[in-house]
Motif scaffolding. Structure first.
Motif, mmCIF file in Angstrom:
data_model
loop_
_atom_site.group_PDB
_atom_site.id
_atom_site.type_symbol
_atom_site.label_atom_id
_atom_site.label_comp_id
_atom_site.label_asym_id
_atom_site.label_seq_id
_atom_site.Cartn_x
_atom_site.Cartn_y
_atom_site.Cartn_z
ATOM 1 N N CYS A 196 -0.321 4.208 4.989
ATOM 2 C CA CYS A 196 -0.118 2.945 5.541
ATOM 3 C C CYS A 196 -0.966 3.047 6.836
ATOM 4 O O CYS A 196 -1.711 2.048 7.314
ATOM 5 N N SER A 197 -0.831 4.173 7.420
ATOM 6 C CA SER A 197 -1.902 4.333 8.819
ATOM 7 C C SER A 197 -3.477 4.129 8.507
ATOM 8 O O SER A 197 -3.970 3.479 9.234
ATOM 9 N N THR A 198 -3.604 4.881 7.182
ATOM 10 C CA THR A 198 -5.248 4.589 6.982
ATOM 11 C C THR A 198 -5.509 3.098 6.616
ATOM 12 O O THR A 198 -6.415 2.468 7.029
ATOM 13 N N PHE A 199 -4.658 2.659 6.016
ATOM 14 C CA PHE A 199 -4.507 0.950 5.569
ATOM 15 C C PHE A 199 -4.800 0.355 6.859
ATOM 16 O O PHE A 199 -5.699 -0.517 6.988
ATOM 17 N N GLY A 246 3.741 10.727 2.741
ATOM 18 C CA GLY A 246 2.726 10.250 2.076
ATOM 19 C C GLY A 246 2.043 8.893 2.408
ATOM 20 O O GLY A 246 1.285 8.400 2.800
ATOM 21 N N THR A 247 3.572 8.152 2.600
ATOM 22 C CA THR A 247 3.501 6.740 2.820
ATOM 23 C C THR A 247 2.947 6.591 4.303
ATOM 24 O O THR A 247 2.195 5.757 4.513
ATOM 25 N N SER A 254 0.700 -1.259 -0.022
ATOM 26 C CA SER A 254 0.097 -0.016 0.096
ATOM 27 C C SER A 254 1.062 1.280 0.207
ATOM 28 O O SER A 254 0.541 2.251 -0.335
ATOM 29 N N ALA A 255 2.089 1.151 0.309
ATOM 30 C CA ALA A 255 2.925 2.338 0.437
ATOM 31 C C ALA A 255 3.058 2.890 -0.907
ATOM 32 O O ALA A 255 3.578 4.158 -0.988
ATOM 33 N N LEU A 256 3.184 2.291 -2.108
ATOM 34 C CA LEU A 256 3.161 2.735 -3.303
ATOM 35 C C LEU A 256 2.150 3.959 -3.792
ATOM 36 O O LEU A 256 2.244 4.946 -4.209
ATOM 37 N N ILE A 301 3.997 1.371 14.618
ATOM 38 C CA ILE A 301 5.404 1.111 14.539
ATOM 39 C C ILE A 301 5.841 0.508 13.287
ATOM 40 O O ILE A 301 6.614 1.221 12.508
ATOM 41 N N MET A 302 4.852 -0.644 12.676
ATOM 42 C CA MET A 302 5.254 -0.939 11.472
ATOM 43 C C MET A 302 5.254 -0.172 10.379
ATOM 44 O O MET A 302 5.892 -0.138 9.498
ATOM 45 N N THR A 303 4.053 0.537 10.589
ATOM 46 C CA THR A 303 3.931 1.868 9.366
ATOM 47 C C THR A 303 5.034 2.844 9.443
ATOM 48 O O THR A 303 5.738 2.879 8.114
#
Lengths: 265, 242
Positions: free
Chosen positions: A65-68, A60-61, A42-44, A175-177
């Motif tokens: 990623c947090s939204t994801f 942006g990532t 999803s980072a792309l 943290i992973m984000t």
């Protein structure tokens, strides 16, 4: 005489290796490898968002990623599909939307470097991101370590002893984000998961405590990054895959040794 | 009135299905209460409410100030990918001295396995380790959720004997969910039969004769329970004469 770009690459690589090694232990313990992979895919879309809005691709990532992660948690609670199905849907949709948006931008983008990383092209701003994001991750891990470990061993036990499991789960995802956001330039979106799980899986065979496993894992990740950078430089191979190959070789070596040791005992 | 903890008229429902209906339960000092009931009867939810990790839709929990609860979860399976020894697991997130740890380890007979890896333990050893952890910090109440579920008969017997010994030697109350009726009957003082509501409660003998219990578990089970109660009273002669 060492070139400045090489120094930048080594600093960035070591920084990312330390945090990915430590966080990777939780990915292995909590069986979150597929989650990490999906997050990275999803980072792309995050990169595309960053370019469209004219902000840093790292920010942006983090936003995407947090939204994801939040959408995933929300869907998980609905319990109408299994988690891996949800991850598959979200990850590949996000990756594809990201690709489509990037192609619509009409700007020349080195897609290859996003997918497989280009550590030798890391700039100063990205190093600041790694140092800042990395300190954030390590501080969170340090202060919540016992809670995270206990919750990983048994959630009901942790809840009974007053740990807010939901909040801590969110923290681990956050943290992973951050790890994904700071490290995709190094090994690329498609290979981030390997940087998270291969050193941790290698360390598992050497460590006798959770703390030691995290430290050894970070050390092995640093070793893999340094071997990867130099072999990439000398053999003119892509840097991200070179780091992963080095990491995999370390894993195989350690596995063989511990297998022989166990057999002899 | 020396209640350690009291549940008053708890009601919980999920997706239009009632899980607990007006359940009340009080635990006094030195109580040994076992909750029995079919699967899905709301036993674990009741325990969660008592421990404060689940908030009921209605009703309240009244606790003694600073009540210290020790807890043993259901289905504990350690993660093999995490290297952690028993001693480290026991002290994780617990403030306890080495002296206290050693004392309780002796009591539960696990001093020999303190250095062992958690994922290498047998089922019986694992339950003893969990019991040890729940006894740290001098709890006044132990809450056990099907503690001997995955053990074979011999280990079950050992575990319940150990639990009884601890109950007798210490000033604590025990609340347990268990399906091991034969064990429950010989050690418990009070049985609460739960099926969304409290069907019946009291001494094992009384519960076994209760019509609601018989309709839930069947006649065979009720008779079995009475037999076990007899054995406990050491009146073997009676059974033969019956």
């Amino acid at each position: 005489m060492i070139e400045p770009f090489l120094i930048r690459a080594i600093i960035a690589g070591i920084g990312v290796a330390i945090i990915a090694g430590a966080v990777g232990c939780f990915v292995v313990w909590r069986k979150m490898a597929y989650f990490g992979d999906s997050l990275a895919h999803s980072a792309l879309l995050g990169v595309a968002l960053g370019l469209v809005m004219g902000i840093s691709t790292n920010i942006g990532t983090i936003i995407i990623c947090s939204t994801f992660a939040i959408i995933l948690i929300w869907l998980q609670q609905k319990k109408f599909l299994a988690t891996d199905t949800l991850l598959g849907i979200l990850a590949h949709s996000a990756l594809s939307v990201g690709m489509v948006v990037l192609s619509l931008l009409e700007r020349s983008i080195d897609l290859h470097s996003y997918l497989f990383g280009d550590i030798l092209a890391v700039n100063l701003l990205e190093i600041y991101f790694i140092i800042f994001g990395g300190s954030f991750v390590l501080l969170f891990l340090y202060f919540n370590w016992a809670s995270f470990v206990l919750m990983t061993i048994d959630e009901k036990l942790a809840r009974a002893e007053g740990i807010n499991v939901f909040v801590n789960q969110l923290l681990i995802m956050l943290i992973m984000t951050v790890v994904v956001a700071v490290s995709f330039k190094i090994v690329g979106l498609l290979l981030i998961t390997s940087l998270l799980i291969i050193p941790a899986a290698s360390a598992r065979q050497l460590a006798s405590s959770p703390e030691l496993m995290a430290i050894i894992s970070s050390g092995l990740a640093v070793l893999a990054v340094i071997i990867g950078i130099f072999s990439s430089l000398h053999l003119d191979t892509p840097s991200g895959p070179s780091i992963v190959v080095a990491s995999a070789l370390i894993f195989v070596t350690i596995s063989l040794f511990s297998f022989i040791l166990r057999k002899n005992n | 009135m020396s209640f350690l903890i009291q549940a008053k008229n708890l009601s919980v429902s999920r997706q239009n299905k009632s899980i607990l209906e007006n359940v009340s339960l009080s635990i006094k000092k030195k109580d040994f209460i076992t909750i029995i009931g079919p699967n899905g009867a709301g036993k674990s939810v009741l325990l969660d409410c008592l421990m404060g990790s689940f908030i009921p839709d209605r009703g309240e929990i009244i606790k003694e100030n600073n009540l210290c609860i020790g807890y043993i979860p259901q289905n504990f399976v350690p993660e093999n990918s995490m290297p952690i020894c028993v001693e480290r697991f026991l002290t994780l997130k617990k403030k306890c001295t080495t002296l206290e740890l050693n004392k309780i380890s002796k009591e539960t007979n696990i001093t020999g396995i303190l250095k062992k890896n958690l994922s290498n333990l047998s089922g019986g050893e694992l339950q003893k380790v969990l019991l040890t952890r729940s006894l740290l910090n001098e709890p006044e109440l132990l809450i056990l959720d099907e503690p001997a579920q995955n053990l074979d008969i011999k280990n079950q017997l050992n575990f319940y004997n150990l639990l009884n010994r601890i109950y007798e030697n210490r000033k604590l109350s025990i609340l347990m969910v268990s399906h091991d009726l034969h064990m429950v009957m010989s050690s418990t003082k009070q049985v609460v039969c739960l099926y969304h509501h409290v069907c019946c409660s009291g001494e094992p003998q009384t519960v076994a004769k209760d019509p609601e219990f018989i309709s839930l578990f069947g006649n065979d089970m009720a008779e079995m329970m009475s037999v076990y109660q007899h054995t406990h009273n050491h009146s073997h002669q009676e059974i033969i004469n019956d």
